[in-house]
Design a protein around this motif. Structure first.
Motif, mmCIF file in Angstrom:
data_model
loop_
_atom_site.group_PDB
_atom_site.id
_atom_site.type_symbol
_atom_site.label_atom_id
_atom_site.label_comp_id
_atom_site.label_asym_id
_atom_site.label_seq_id
_atom_site.Cartn_x
_atom_site.Cartn_y
_atom_site.Cartn_z
ATOM 1 N N THR A 251 -0.727 10.834 -2.531
ATOM 2 C CA THR A 251 -1.400 10.030 -3.554
ATOM 3 C C THR A 251 -0.510 8.927 -4.115
ATOM 4 O O THR A 251 -0.978 8.098 -4.908
ATOM 5 N N GLY A 255 -2.365 5.926 -2.137
ATOM 6 C CA GLY A 255 -2.729 6.483 -0.841
ATOM 7 C C GLY A 255 -2.555 5.509 0.305
ATOM 8 O O GLY A 255 -2.336 4.317 0.126
ATOM 9 N N SER A 256 -2.668 6.045 1.489
ATOM 10 C CA SER A 256 -2.438 5.266 2.703
ATOM 11 C C SER A 256 -3.580 4.294 3.002
ATOM 12 O O SER A 256 -4.757 4.621 2.840
ATOM 13 N N LYS A 257 -3.224 3.094 3.441
ATOM 14 C CA LYS A 257 -4.228 2.110 3.833
ATOM 15 C C LYS A 257 -4.995 2.556 5.073
ATOM 16 O O LYS A 257 -6.111 2.082 5.321
ATOM 17 N N LEU A 259 -6.454 5.202 5.456
ATOM 18 C CA LEU A 259 -7.690 5.890 5.075
ATOM 19 C C LEU A 259 -8.889 4.957 5.194
ATOM 20 O O LEU A 259 -10.008 5.395 5.489
ATOM 21 N N GLU A 260 -8.658 3.669 4.964
ATOM 22 C CA GLU A 260 -9.745 2.700 5.124
ATOM 23 C C GLU A 260 -10.152 2.595 6.591
ATOM 24 O O GLU A 260 -11.336 2.429 6.905
ATOM 25 N N LYS A 263 -12.241 5.572 7.389
ATOM 26 C CA LYS A 263 -13.612 5.340 6.923
ATOM 27 C C LYS A 263 -14.382 4.498 7.937
ATOM 28 O O LYS A 263 -15.522 4.817 8.297
ATOM 29 N N LEU A 289 -8.745 11.476 -3.479
ATOM 30 C CA LEU A 289 -8.217 10.257 -2.877
ATOM 31 C C LEU A 289 -9.051 9.856 -1.670
ATOM 32 O O LEU A 289 -9.436 8.685 -1.520
ATOM 33 N N VAL A 290 -9.345 10.823 -0.808
ATOM 34 C CA VAL A 290 -10.125 10.560 0.400
ATOM 35 C C VAL A 290 -11.529 10.071 0.027
ATOM 36 O O VAL A 290 -12.028 9.085 0.578
ATOM 37 N N LYS A 293 -11.707 6.538 -1.196
ATOM 38 C CA LYS A 293 -11.611 5.512 -0.153
ATOM 39 C C LYS A 293 -12.907 5.388 0.637
ATOM 40 O O LYS A 293 -12.992 4.593 1.577
#
Length: 335
Positions: A251, A255-257, A259-260, A263, A289-290, A293
């Motif tokens: 977190t 958070g990590s980019k 994750l986008e 998605k 967090l997930v 995103k």
């Protein structure tokens, strides 16, 4: 860790884990859990699941154990019309410092899961810390995916649906599945024909420099108290970083980019946990967090329980496997 739930308060994490840190930075591991050999052949046709070991990287001594449900072999359909099984790439737990894919409890867990779903399961044996600190386990986890892509192994080519793949891990393995997933999302085209549909994070192992509510509430937990987690992180994180490093605390900085990217790929993420686990609030933070995103997420939090209970209770393991089965089935329509 020892196969039985201890009741006394843990005061010496090294003694509890049965490890000794040597002057050269290596570990002496005194925990002797039974190991079992793979069973690639079944002349009498009675074994519900077959298994075999395959080498991934000789230099790093990494390998995997493949589990194949018997029903896949008993299929009488023609090769052209054969219904292939989902592929689950599994990363075992052990705080990054213990265990291997041939430990009996892990072998049984994966064998039972392969039968219950049913699925072809590839249990990855990665390098351990502190001899090989993070991100070594992530490197090995991603390398296993590239190996699956190119291998001519008959079980994977004939019976596994590479276009219906899920990354799964328990405890530290859940952490590995998450970080390997982030890396895989960045190189997804290079993994074709392997197509990942989702991540299954079972009681994933995360942390941070500040104690969170569940850690404070379960400070004297008899299975995985924070003082034990601290030692595992000290031994596995890169030298010179603290527990707010992204490997430990996903977190940090929003958070990590990647994750986008997850998605955009349409992957789903299942986080499974129990409120008797000191890590549960970390896992809920990750889920938030997930979800924040925009990633499709499934949260499965049970009341009670403890960290690693599925390793000691077959009925709980079976219930977890049914959750995974439903998750895989629900992900079928993801393009």
């Amino acid at each position: 860790m020892s196969g039985e739930t201890p009741r006394a308060t843990i005061t010496d994490p090294f003694e509890y884990l049965q490890i000794v840190l040597n002057p050269d930075g290596t570990l002496t591991r005194k925990l002797m859990l039974p190991r079992v050999a793979a069973e690639p052949n079944d002349p009498e046709g009675r074994a519900p699941v077959l298994s075999k070991d395959v080498r991934i990287n000789l230099s790093n001594n990494t390998w995997a154990r493949i589990f194949l449900p018997r029903q896949a072999l008993d299929c009488t359909s023609s090769s052209a019309n054969k219904l292939k099984l989902p592929l689950v790439v599994y990363y075992h737990g052990g705080g990054f410092i213990l265990l291997s894919a041939d430990v009996g409890i892990l072998h049984d867990y994966c064998s039972n899961m392969a039968k219950a779903i049913p699925a072809v399961v590839v249990s990855v044996d990665y390098r351990l810390a502190p001899e090989n600190r993070l991100p070594a386990a992530y490197d090995d986890g991603l390398e296993a995916l590239h190996w699956i892509k190119i291998t001519r192994d008959e079980w994977l080519r004939e019976y596994a649906d590479l276009s219906n793949c899920f990354l799964m891990g328990s405890s530290a393995g859940g952490n590995i599945a998450y970080h390997v997933g982030l890396r895989a999302a960045d190189v997804i085209d290079a993994l074709e024909p392997l197509k990942i549909k989702g991540l299954v994070l079972h009681q994933p192992f995360f942390g941070g420099t500040q104690r969170i509510a569940s850690e404070l509430r379960l400070m004297n937990d008899p299975v995985l108290p924070p003082i034990v987690s601290d030692v595992m992180w000290d031994l596995s994180l890169p030298i010179g970083v603290d527990r707010d490093h992204e490997f430990c605390n996903p977190t940090v900085d929003g958070g990590s980019k990647q994750l986008e990217k997850i998605k955009s790929l349409g992957w789903k993420v299942l986080v499974n946990g129990s409120d008797g686990d000191p890590l549960i609030d970390r896992q809920i933070e990750l889920m938030k967090l997930v979800e924040g995103k925009g990633v499709q997420a499934v949260r499965n939090v049970r009341v009670g329980g403890f960290h690693g209970e599925e390793d000691m209770d077959m009925s709980k393991a079976h219930a977890m496997h049914m959750v995974v089965k439903d998750f895989i089935t629900s992900s079928k329509q993801i393009p």
